[in-house]
Design a protein around this motif. Structure first.
Motif, mmCIF file in Angstrom:
data_model
loop_
_atom_site.group_PDB
_atom_site.id
_atom_site.type_symbol
_atom_site.label_atom_id
_atom_site.label_comp_id
_atom_site.label_asym_id
_atom_site.label_seq_id
_atom_site.Cartn_x
_atom_site.Cartn_y
_atom_site.Cartn_z
ATOM 1 N N HIS A 82 0.878 -1.166 0.000
ATOM 2 C CA HIS A 82 0.000 0.000 0.000
ATOM 3 C C HIS A 82 0.917 1.219 0.000
ATOM 4 N N PHE A 83 1.106 1.797 -1.184
ATOM 5 C CA PHE A 83 1.979 2.960 -1.345
ATOM 6 C C PHE A 83 1.189 4.190 -0.908
ATOM 7 N N LEU A 84 1.632 4.830 0.160
ATOM 8 C CA LEU A 84 0.943 6.004 0.696
ATOM 9 C C LEU A 84 1.933 7.161 0.720
ATOM 10 N N SER A 85 1.571 8.232 0.042
ATOM 11 C CA SER A 85 2.454 9.403 0.019
ATOM 12 C C SER A 85 1.673 10.650 0.382
ATOM 13 N N LEU A 86 2.370 11.572 1.049
ATOM 14 C CA LEU A 86 1.839 12.895 1.375
ATOM 15 C C LEU A 86 2.619 13.919 0.569
ATOM 16 N N GLN A 87 1.918 14.930 0.066
ATOM 17 C CA GLN A 87 2.547 15.972 -0.729
ATOM 18 C C GLN A 87 1.643 17.200 -0.715
ATOM 19 N N ARG A 88 2.205 18.330 -1.062
ATOM 20 C CA ARG A 88 1.422 19.568 -1.043
ATOM 21 C C ARG A 88 0.294 19.510 -2.074
ATOM 22 N N GLU A 89 0.582 18.951 -3.241
ATOM 23 C CA GLU A 89 -0.409 18.852 -4.318
ATOM 24 C C GLU A 89 -0.336 17.460 -4.924
ATOM 25 N N ILE A 90 -1.490 16.922 -5.320
ATOM 26 C CA ILE A 90 -1.515 15.619 -5.978
ATOM 27 C C ILE A 90 -0.677 15.653 -7.252
ATOM 28 N N GLU A 91 -0.632 16.790 -7.923
ATOM 29 C CA GLU A 91 0.165 16.913 -9.144
ATOM 30 C C GLU A 91 1.617 16.549 -8.904
ATOM 31 N N GLU A 92 2.119 16.776 -7.692
ATOM 32 C CA GLU A 92 3.500 16.431 -7.389
ATOM 33 C C GLU A 92 3.689 14.919 -7.346
ATOM 34 N N PHE A 93 2.699 14.196 -6.803
ATOM 35 C CA PHE A 93 2.774 12.739 -6.880
ATOM 36 C C PHE A 93 2.783 12.282 -8.331
ATOM 37 N N VAL A 94 1.907 12.856 -9.148
ATOM 38 C CA VAL A 94 1.837 12.466 -10.559
ATOM 39 C C VAL A 94 3.170 12.717 -11.250
ATOM 40 N N ARG A 95 3.796 13.838 -10.928
ATOM 41 C CA ARG A 95 5.087 14.170 -11.539
ATOM 42 C C ARG A 95 6.152 13.133 -11.182
ATOM 43 N N VAL A 96 6.184 12.734 -9.921
ATOM 44 C CA VAL A 96 7.156 11.718 -9.500
ATOM 45 C C VAL A 96 6.841 10.381 -10.165
ATOM 46 N N ARG A 97 5.565 10.036 -10.232
ATOM 47 C CA ARG A 97 5.181 8.751 -10.850
ATOM 48 C C ARG A 97 5.555 8.722 -12.326
ATOM 49 N N GLU A 98 5.389 9.818 -13.021
ATOM 50 C CA GLU A 98 5.760 9.865 -14.433
ATOM 51 C C GLU A 98 7.275 9.732 -14.601
ATOM 52 N N ALA A 99 8.028 10.375 -13.693
ATOM 53 C CA ALA A 99 9.487 10.234 -13.755
ATOM 54 C C ALA A 99 9.897 8.797 -13.493
ATOM 55 N N MET A 100 9.218 8.150 -12.554
ATOM 56 C CA MET A 100 9.537 6.760 -12.234
ATOM 57 C C MET A 100 9.155 5.826 -13.376
ATOM 58 N N THR A 101 8.059 6.143 -14.075
ATOM 59 C CA THR A 101 7.648 5.316 -15.214
ATOM 60 C C THR A 101 8.710 5.337 -16.306
ATOM 61 N N GLY A 102 9.313 6.502 -16.530
ATOM 62 C CA GLY A 102 10.423 6.592 -17.473
ATOM 63 C C GLY A 102 10.037 6.353 -18.918
ATOM 64 N N SER A 103 8.845 6.800 -19.321
ATOM 65 C CA SER A 103 8.426 6.611 -20.715
ATOM 66 C C SER A 103 9.398 7.250 -21.691
ATOM 67 N N ASP A 104 10.051 8.328 -21.279
ATOM 68 C CA ASP A 104 11.010 9.004 -22.151
ATOM 69 C C ASP A 104 12.259 8.182 -22.381
ATOM 70 N N LEU A 105 12.459 7.152 -21.567
ATOM 71 C CA LEU A 105 13.656 6.318 -21.699
ATOM 72 C C LEU A 105 13.393 5.053 -22.502
ATOM 73 N N ALA A 106 12.127 4.684 -22.651
ATOM 74 C CA ALA A 106 11.786 3.430 -23.318
ATOM 75 C C ALA A 106 12.340 3.410 -24.736
ATOM 76 N N GLY A 107 12.878 2.265 -25.135
ATOM 77 C CA GLY A 107 13.442 2.129 -26.469
ATOM 78 C C GLY A 107 14.863 2.616 -26.593
ATOM 79 N N ASN A 108 15.387 3.207 -25.500
ATOM 80 C CA ASN A 108 16.752 3.735 -25.545
ATOM 81 C C ASN A 108 17.780 2.756 -24.995
ATOM 82 N N GLY A 109 17.328 1.552 -24.595
ATOM 83 C CA GLY A 109 18.261 0.591 -24.037
ATOM 84 C C GLY A 109 19.129 -0.061 -25.102
#
Length: 426
Positions: free
Chosen positions: A362-389
């Motif tokens: 159960h991943f539980l995070s606190l942040q000032r804005e939900i958008e900040e969680f989304v930003r971290v999740r997108e960075a962790m997903t790393g879609s910009d890196l896919a295909g670059n391996g």
């Protein structure tokens, strides 16, 4: 849900299992196993408690490196309002009295009880639009193409946490009028006339060295889980240098100043593949970064790391290069790209679970804005890196091992507004 068979279970395994079951029978079993726990009492002075519900850090214990240690036992109670329409002042008084009972009964600490109550977008749709000029609380949605999570669309979520199984169970029973007193304090009001407890959405979990390895008899939990690891995937977490401070996670203006937003993702973890497909060195590279392997920074479970995961600015900047030339990037390395002025955005309070008799988080995070969680999740997903391996193939952190089932977004108001807040308190 029936009580677990005591045969063959360690004391810790059994207590974890009865917390997962919940209810009066689980509480009785816990007391029979453990005896009455001597728990420090709370306070009759509400002004002595933090004004922020999420102010836990100063009250919790720390490890030898000074990292905050979460309580061992956790319960997430999903709540739905019994009546349609906006709550009344009498309803608010009932909720506040019920929550104050817990604070009078238990010290605000991991030895006693810490808790928060947060409210969903669905709650504010019901009671009146949220003052979104200072708080943005979007509906939870899928954040990758690989997931189709169920939304937490009930009204509220109550998070109870303590080092003692009996405390979280008795607190839950007190909140719904199933016990007459709690740690010597009379239960004068409860939540049963205000909220329905959604038992099918009740979630539980645990944190602590050795607890994950106690569950190798659970389907999907392999014997390879390190004996002293505090989390299922085998490594320490919660390093203070990689956590947002409570100040950073706090809303700083508007009617909900002093509150925070909370995101909860409930997920399964494919542990058997994680431990049997990859070597220890590969797991380190995928969890942290390939340079962590080169420099032998981690150890068996992260014991060589003290107050930081070791993801430096140089390792963050090397993420794209690691993807291109080494074919692997680390989970921590990717997520750290979302830091703001070098500082983490999220204060994580997640915990292991075997809800549904399978390993998860159960991943539980606190942040000032939900958008900040989304930003971290997108960075962790790393879609910009896919295909670059290397050869177009990328070992992209831990993505292939986690499967999100539910997501929920919540506003956790300051303590003064925690009891059924209006959409715009001003």
């Amino acid at each position: 849900m029936s009580l677990p068979d005591r045969t063959g279970l360690s004391r810790r395994e059994y207590l974890r299992a009865v917390v997962a079951v919940g209810g009066a029978s689980a509480l009785s079993a816990c007391v029979a196993e453990n005896g009455e726990t001597d728990v420090p009492g709370g306070t009759d002075d509400p002004d002595s408690l933090p004004s922020r519900q999420h102010a836990w850090n100063d009250a919790l214990s720390t490890d030898d490196d000074g990292n905050v240690q979460l309580p061992e036992h956790h319960v997430l109670l999903a709540l739905s309002l019994v009546e349609d329409g906006a709550p009344t002042d009498e309803d608010r008084e009932t909720v506040e009295t019920s929550l104050r009972t817990l604070e009078r009964a238990y010290e605000w600490s991991n030895e006693g009880l810490v808790f928060t109550i947060g409210y969903t977008p669905a709650y504010f749709d019901r009671v009146g639009s949220l003052a979104t000029e200072t708080v943005d609380l979007p509906e939870p949605t899928a954040l990758t193409t690989r997931e189709d999570p169920e939304p937490d669309d009930f009204d509220a979520l109550l998070h109870l946490a303590s080092d003692h199984a009996e405390v979280v169970l008795r607190a839950e029973e007190a909140l719904f009028g199933d016990v007459a007193d709690v740690n010597g304090v009379d239960v004068d009001a409860d939540l049963s006339s205000i909220f329905e407890r959604l038992d099918d959405q009740r979630r539980t979990g645990f944190v602590g060295p050795g607890l994950p390895a106690d569950h190798t008899d659970t389907s999907g939990v392999p014997e390879e889980v390190p004996e002293d690891a505090p989390f299922f995937m085998g490594f320490r977490s919660g390093f203070r240098a990689n956590q947002a401070t409570e100040d950073r996670a706090t809303i700083t203006e508007g009617p909900f100043e002093g509150g925070t937003t909370q995101h909860v993702s409930s997920m399964d973890i494919q542990l058997e593949t994680w431990f049997t497909q990859d070597s220890h060195r590969q797991r380190i590279a995928k969890m942290f970064s390939p340079e962590h392997v080169d420099e032998e920074l981690v150890g068996e479970i992260g014991e060589r790391l003290s107050t930081s995961s070791g993801v430096t600015d140089e390792r963050i900047e090397a993420t794209a290069e690691d993807a291109r030339t080494r074919g692997v990037v680390g989970h921590a390395q990717k997520a750290a790209r979302a830091r703001e002025d070098g500082q983490p955005l999220l204060l994580r309070r997640d915990f292991n679970t075997v809800d549904g008799d399978r390993p998860g988080l159960h991943f539980l995070s606190l942040q000032r804005e939900i958008e900040e969680f989304v930003r971290v999740r997108e960075a962790m997903t790393g879609s910009d890196l896919a295909g670059n391996g290397v050869g177009g193939v990328l070992n992209n952190g831990i993505l292939q091992y986690i499967f999100v089932n539910r997501r929920g977004n919540y506003l956790v108001p300051p303590r003064s507004l925690r009891a059924l807040p209006p959409g715009d308190p001003a």
